[in-house]
Enzyme design. Sequence first.
Site, PDB file in Angstrom:
ATOM      1  NE  ARG A 113       8.112  -2.574   6.054  1.00  0.00           N
ATOM      2  CZ  ARG A 113       6.802  -2.379   6.266  1.00  0.00           C
ATOM      3  NH1 ARG A 113       6.076  -1.725   5.388  1.00  0.00           N
ATOM      4  NH2 ARG A 113       6.222  -2.858   7.337  1.00  0.00           N
ATOM      5  NE  ARG A 121      -4.014  -0.792  10.355  1.00  0.00           N
ATOM      6  CZ  ARG A 121      -2.925  -0.431   9.680  1.00  0.00           C
ATOM      7  NH1 ARG A 121      -2.853   0.706   9.048  1.00  0.00           N
ATOM      8  NH2 ARG A 121      -1.898  -1.231   9.650  1.00  0.00           N
ATOM      9  NE  ARG A 133       6.892  -0.495   9.998  1.00  0.00           N
ATOM     10  CZ  ARG A 133       5.744  -0.398   9.337  1.00  0.00           C
ATOM     11  NH1 ARG A 133       5.693   0.285   8.196  1.00  0.00           N
ATOM     12  NH2 ARG A 133       4.647  -0.955   9.793  1.00  0.00           N
ATOM     13  CE  LYS A 190      -1.831  -1.074   3.981  1.00  0.00           C
ATOM     14  NZ  LYS A 190      -1.101  -2.329   4.281  1.00  0.00           N
ATOM     15  NE  ARG A 227       2.371  -4.785  11.239  1.00  0.00           N
ATOM     16  CZ  ARG A 227       3.390  -4.600  10.399  1.00  0.00           C
ATOM     17  NH1 ARG A 227       4.570  -5.120  10.650  1.00  0.00           N
ATOM     18  NH2 ARG A 227       3.218  -3.880   9.317  1.00  0.00           N
TER      19      ARG A 227
HETATM   20  P1  AP5 Z   1       4.984  -1.556   1.791  1.00  0.00           P
HETATM   21  O1  AP5 Z   1       4.606  -0.772   0.593  1.00  0.00           O
HETATM   22  O2  AP5 Z   1       5.765  -0.899   2.862  1.00  0.00           O
HETATM   23  O3  AP5 Z   1       3.675  -2.305   2.375  1.00  0.00           O
HETATM   24  P2  AP5 Z   1       2.438  -1.742   3.178  1.00  0.00           P
HETATM   25  O4  AP5 Z   1       1.213  -2.411   2.645  1.00  0.00           O
HETATM   26  O5  AP5 Z   1       2.433  -0.251   3.204  1.00  0.00           O
HETATM   27  O6  AP5 Z   1       2.777  -2.365   4.595  1.00  0.00           O
HETATM   28  P3  AP5 Z   1       2.852  -1.748   6.059  1.00  0.00           P
HETATM   29  O7  AP5 Z   1       3.474  -2.861   6.889  1.00  0.00           O
HETATM   30  O8  AP5 Z   1       3.508  -0.419   6.129  1.00  0.00           O
HETATM   31  O9  AP5 Z   1       1.372  -1.577   6.398  1.00  0.00           O
HETATM   32  P4  AP5 Z   1       0.718  -1.708   7.716  1.00  0.00           P
HETATM   33  O10 AP5 Z   1      -0.624  -1.413   7.239  1.00  0.00           O
HETATM   34  O11 AP5 Z   1       0.793  -2.939   8.527  1.00  0.00           O
HETATM   35  O12 AP5 Z   1       1.557  -0.680   8.645  1.00  0.00           O
HETATM   36  P5  AP5 Z   1       1.289   0.822   9.015  1.00  0.00           P
HETATM   37  O13 AP5 Z   1       2.554   1.545   8.932  1.00  0.00           O
HETATM   38  O14 AP5 Z   1       0.098   1.345   8.290  1.00  0.00           O
HETATM   39  O15 AP5 Z   1       5.787  -2.851   1.276  1.00  0.00           O
HETATM   40  C1  AP5 Z   1       6.284  -3.827   2.174  1.00  0.00           C
HETATM   41  C2  AP5 Z   1       7.627  -4.375   1.626  1.00  0.00           C
HETATM   42  O16 AP5 Z   1       7.380  -5.102   0.411  1.00  0.00           O
HETATM   43  C3  AP5 Z   1       8.655  -3.288   1.263  1.00  0.00           C
HETATM   44  O17 AP5 Z   1       9.945  -3.784   1.557  1.00  0.00           O
HETATM   45  C4  AP5 Z   1       8.475  -3.094  -0.253  1.00  0.00           C
HETATM   46  O18 AP5 Z   1       9.684  -2.665  -0.863  1.00  0.00           O
HETATM   47  C5  AP5 Z   1       8.084  -4.503  -0.692  1.00  0.00           C
HETATM   48  N1  AP5 Z   1       7.142  -4.520  -1.812  1.00  0.00           N
HETATM   49  C6  AP5 Z   1       6.119  -3.635  -2.053  1.00  0.00           C
HETATM   50  N2  AP5 Z   1       5.442  -3.989  -3.164  1.00  0.00           N
HETATM   51  C7  AP5 Z   1       6.040  -5.146  -3.616  1.00  0.00           C
HETATM   52  C8  AP5 Z   1       5.777  -6.015  -4.724  1.00  0.00           C
HETATM   53  N3  AP5 Z   1       4.754  -5.783  -5.594  1.00  0.00           N
HETATM   54  N4  AP5 Z   1       6.582  -7.107  -4.900  1.00  0.00           N
HETATM   55  C9  AP5 Z   1       7.611  -7.349  -4.026  1.00  0.00           C
HETATM   56  N5  AP5 Z   1       7.912  -6.570  -2.970  1.00  0.00           N
HETATM   57  C10 AP5 Z   1       7.129  -5.480  -2.759  1.00  0.00           C
HETATM   58  O19 AP5 Z   1       0.836   0.676  10.555  1.00  0.00           O
HETATM   59  C11 AP5 Z   1       1.752   0.337  11.576  1.00  0.00           C
HETATM   60  C12 AP5 Z   1       1.022   0.309  12.920  1.00  0.00           C
HETATM   61  O20 AP5 Z   1       0.486   1.634  13.215  1.00  0.00           O
HETATM   62  C13 AP5 Z   1      -0.202  -0.617  13.019  1.00  0.00           C
HETATM   63  O21 AP5 Z   1       0.160  -1.954  13.321  1.00  0.00           O
HETATM   64  C14 AP5 Z   1      -1.001   0.061  14.144  1.00  0.00           C
HETATM   65  O22 AP5 Z   1      -0.463  -0.225  15.405  1.00  0.00           O
HETATM   66  C15 AP5 Z   1      -0.777   1.549  13.856  1.00  0.00           C
HETATM   67  N6  AP5 Z   1      -1.811   2.102  12.945  1.00  0.00           N
HETATM   68  C16 AP5 Z   1      -1.608   2.592  11.682  1.00  0.00           C
HETATM   69  N7  AP5 Z   1      -2.768   3.003  11.135  1.00  0.00           N
HETATM   70  C17 AP5 Z   1      -3.737   2.746  12.065  1.00  0.00           C
HETATM   71  C18 AP5 Z   1      -5.149   2.918  12.079  1.00  0.00           C
HETATM   72  N8  AP5 Z   1      -5.813   3.415  11.013  1.00  0.00           N
HETATM   73  N9  AP5 Z   1      -5.820   2.546  13.199  1.00  0.00           N
HETATM   74  C19 AP5 Z   1      -5.184   2.060  14.268  1.00  0.00           C
HETATM   75  N10 AP5 Z   1      -3.847   1.843  14.318  1.00  0.00           N
HETATM   76  C20 AP5 Z   1      -3.126   2.181  13.225  1.00  0.00           C
END
Ligand code: AP5
Length: 215
Positions: free
Chosen positions: A127, A88, A160, A13, A171
């Site tokens: 990552r 979420r 991370r 994403k 998660r």
């Molecule tokens: P990446 O693009 O970073 O993936 P992502 O979907 O953004 O994954 P995240 O882990 O950042 O999402 P998340 O939703 O769990 O975490 P967030 O930061 O929002 O890609 C991942 C890896 O794969 C990278 O190395 C990339 O290079 C690689 N890649 C990408 N595309 C690829 C492809 N097509 N092929 C191969 N490799 C690829 O949230 C973190 C924490 O914050 C949560 O756990 C929670 O505690 C809190 N939080 C955040 N938002 C909320 C909310 N709305 N409500 C409550 N708590 C929240």
Amino acid sequence: MQLVFLGPPGAGKGTQAAVLAREMGIPQVSTGDMFRAAVRDQTPLGREAQRYMEAGELVPDEVTIGIVEERLRARDCQNGFILDGFPRTVAQAEALDRILSAMGRPLDRAVEFRVDEEEVVRRLAGRRSCPQCGAVYNVHTQPPQQAGVCDRCGSQLVQREDDREETVRARLAVYRTQTAPLIGFYEQSGRLVRIDAARRPDEVTAELKEALGIA
Ligand code: AP5
């Protein structure tokens, strides 16, 4: 255009939101990045968010909805935005509809990034992120030019805390129970678009643009 990107952790994403936001000239609004910045600065919000993030749990809705509402009212969101990682929970999705309706700018599309869980665990183990500018790499699929160093700003890349396998599994469980129901929420209202996120990043970008009619 007002967009929501939905999908399990590691679905890509953030990677795709960064590409599309740059091309469309609209901001990527990532609640994860906002919380990580608050944790880094040890603000009261950061101290509260930290314990949930380290456990792989969601930060409470009332905290999260408040920071998103404030962010969406900022001037740079006036021509659209990509919400990356919000909503979420169903309560967050309902709040978002209320906020956008009050602003007179309804959501255009919610995009579901589909990828299986073992691929996600593999991706997150590789990552690396830049703590300064937020750029994201993968040691296997998208390595920086120099190992461990950000191409964009030269800072040392980090892994991370919540990308350790046991936290990733937690998660994923939270995603299944609390976030996956949003797919039905957006499908019922005719706003859902599904993307095969298991393909190469450039292929995912092409499918995304076609689905959104911006190819
Ligand atoms: P990446 O693009 O970073 O993936 P992502 O979907 O953004 O994954 P995240 O882990 O950042 O999402 P998340 O939703 O769990 O975490 P967030 O930061 O929002 O890609 C991942 C890896 O794969 C990278 O190395 C990339 O290079 C690689 N890649 C990408 N595309 C690829 C492809 N097509 N092929 C191969 N490799 C690829 O949230 C973190 C924490 O914050 C949560 O756990 C929670 O505690 C809190 N939080 C955040 N938002 C909320 C909310 N709305 N409500 C409550 N708590 C929240």
